[in-house]
Design an enzyme around this catalytic site. Structure first.
Site, short mmCIF file in Angstrom:
data_model
loop_
_atom_site.label_atom_id
_atom_site.label_comp_id
_atom_site.label_asym_id
_atom_site.label_seq_id
_atom_site.Cartn_x
_atom_site.Cartn_y
_atom_site.Cartn_z
N CYS A 145 -8.03 -10.30 0.99
CA CYS A 145 -7.47 -9.76 -0.23
C CYS A 145 -6.34 -10.55 -0.68
CB CYS A 145 -7.15 -8.35 -0.07
SG CYS A 145 -6.07 -7.77 -1.38
N CYS A 158 -3.60 -8.92 -2.38
CA CYS A 158 -2.67 -8.37 -1.34
C CYS A 158 -1.67 -9.34 -0.72
CB CYS A 158 -3.29 -7.47 -0.26
SG CYS A 158 -4.74 -6.58 -0.75
N ASP A 159 -2.17 -10.33 -0.27
CA ASP A 159 -1.41 -11.43 0.60
C ASP A 159 -1.20 -12.70 -0.05
OD1 ASP A 159 -1.75 -9.35 2.38
OD2 ASP A 159 -3.91 -10.09 3.16
#
Ligand code: NAP
Length: 314
Positions: free
Chosen positions: A135, A138-139
């Site tokens: 992701c 997200c990261d």
């Protein structure tokens, strides 16, 4: 008296929320169940550019999905946060066994979507969250000014790799062939990006590191040669993002009589009926040729209208 819903929708991605909107709007007693955050895969997508009529250019997935959820709830669809563990889909009243409670319903719309397929290399699980991610939204910020590698050659891999160039010092796409699968206009943008590099005909075979991912073995599938990629000593680690397609979230339906194909996707007719009466499937979880927000939303609408039609025959 125990509540029996007209329809329970499993999953609050675009398919489930759209089904909830149509079910609520037609006055059905509808419940949308979600085990995690709303949105499914678009909850982890940085920008959605091809949903028709989208108000904001490049709007992020979570923003779009928040509006969808609000709209469904506005029309009266109920919401619950629970994870369904097993199901009984035969008979007039279907029972869904959640972690928190059981749910009884006359109809079920399965909109449980799909999740990222693992890259398939040695030690992948060991380094998930310690360098390996699925992701970018997200990261990506964990890899600010680090080197990052992306596995895959489809739209997801190439678009997310471009997104990662906003954070990482250098991004290299590792693809198992010498041609991308991504759409041509996506490729054109990618090839113009100076921070984006490509390693062709290559697959990641093993990951290494002391705690964090700091080296990996990459095999050239044409020559068989294995190259070890080491982290820059000043960084001590690098990122590895996998975007090699998806796997349907259908494990709980195994052995229930619900028909699935060899990969676990659910076949339906054009009105989203599965092989079981009162059980419908919508969105990425079903066998289909185009997995997009627009097709998921359309599936959800069709499924809910079919439920309504079947209920007027009660
Ligand atoms: P995808 O199109 O199925 O692409 C998967 C990629 O991963 C392919 O390049 C494939 O290689 C590679 N791959 C598969 N298994 C692999 C393995 N074991 N090891 C290494 N590489 C592997 O998946 P996706 O990119 O996630 O897209 C899924 C669907 O969503 C597609 O229909 C896509 O068009 C759509 N999507 C659309 C957009 C958009 O319209 N903006 C954005 C994202 C996704 P090969 O090419 O050799 O098969």
């Amino acid at each position: 008296m125990e509540e029996i819903y007209d329809v329970v929708i499993i999953g609050a991605g675009p398919a489930g929320l759209s089904a909830g909107l149509y079910a609520g709007r037609s006055q059905m007693n509808a419940l949308i169940l979600e085990r995690g955050q709303d949105g499914g895969q678009i909850a982890i997508t940085d920008s959605i550019e091809n949903y028709p009529g989208q108000a904001v250019q490049g709007e992020s997935g979570p923003e779009l999905v928040a509006r969808m959820a609000k709209q469904a709830e506005g029309f009266g669809a109920k919401r619950a946060s629970d994870s369904i563990q097993s199901v009984e889909l035969n008979g007039d009243v279907k029972v869904l066994h959640g972690v928190k409670q059981d749910y009884k319903t006359h109809n079920v719309i399965i909109a449980s979507g799909a999740h990222a397929r693992p890259i398939g290399c040695e030690n992948e699980g060991v380094f998930t969250g310690k360098g390996v991610s699925y992701c970018a939204t997200c990261d990506a910020n964990f890899f600010e000014d680090f080197e990052v590698y992306v596995v895959g050659g489809g739209n997801s891999a190439v678009e997310e790799a471009m997104y990662l160039t906003k954070f990482a010092r250098k991004v290299t796409v590792i693809h198992r062939r010498d041609q991308l699968r991504a759409d041509k206009h996506v490729q054109e943008k990618a090839f113009k990006n100076p921070k984006l590099h490509f390693m062709w005909d290559s697959v990641v075979v093993a990951l290494h590191g002391e705690g964090l991912l700091s080296s990996m073995d990459v095999k050239n599938v044409k020559t068989g040669e294995i190259t070890t990629i080491e982290a820059d000593p000043d960084d001590g680690m690098f990122g590895l993002f996998g975007f090699v397609g998806t796997v349907p979230n259908t494990k709980i339906f195994e052995g229930t009589g619900l028909e699935m194909d060899e990969r676990g996707y659910i076949p339906t007719d054009q009105d989203m009926h599965t092989n079981l009466p009162g059980v419908y499937a919508a969105g990425d979880v079903r066998v289909k040729s185009l997995r997009q927000v627009v097709t998921a939303a359309a599936d959800g609408a069709i499924a809910a209208v079919q439920v309504e039609k079947s209920m007027s025959n009660y």
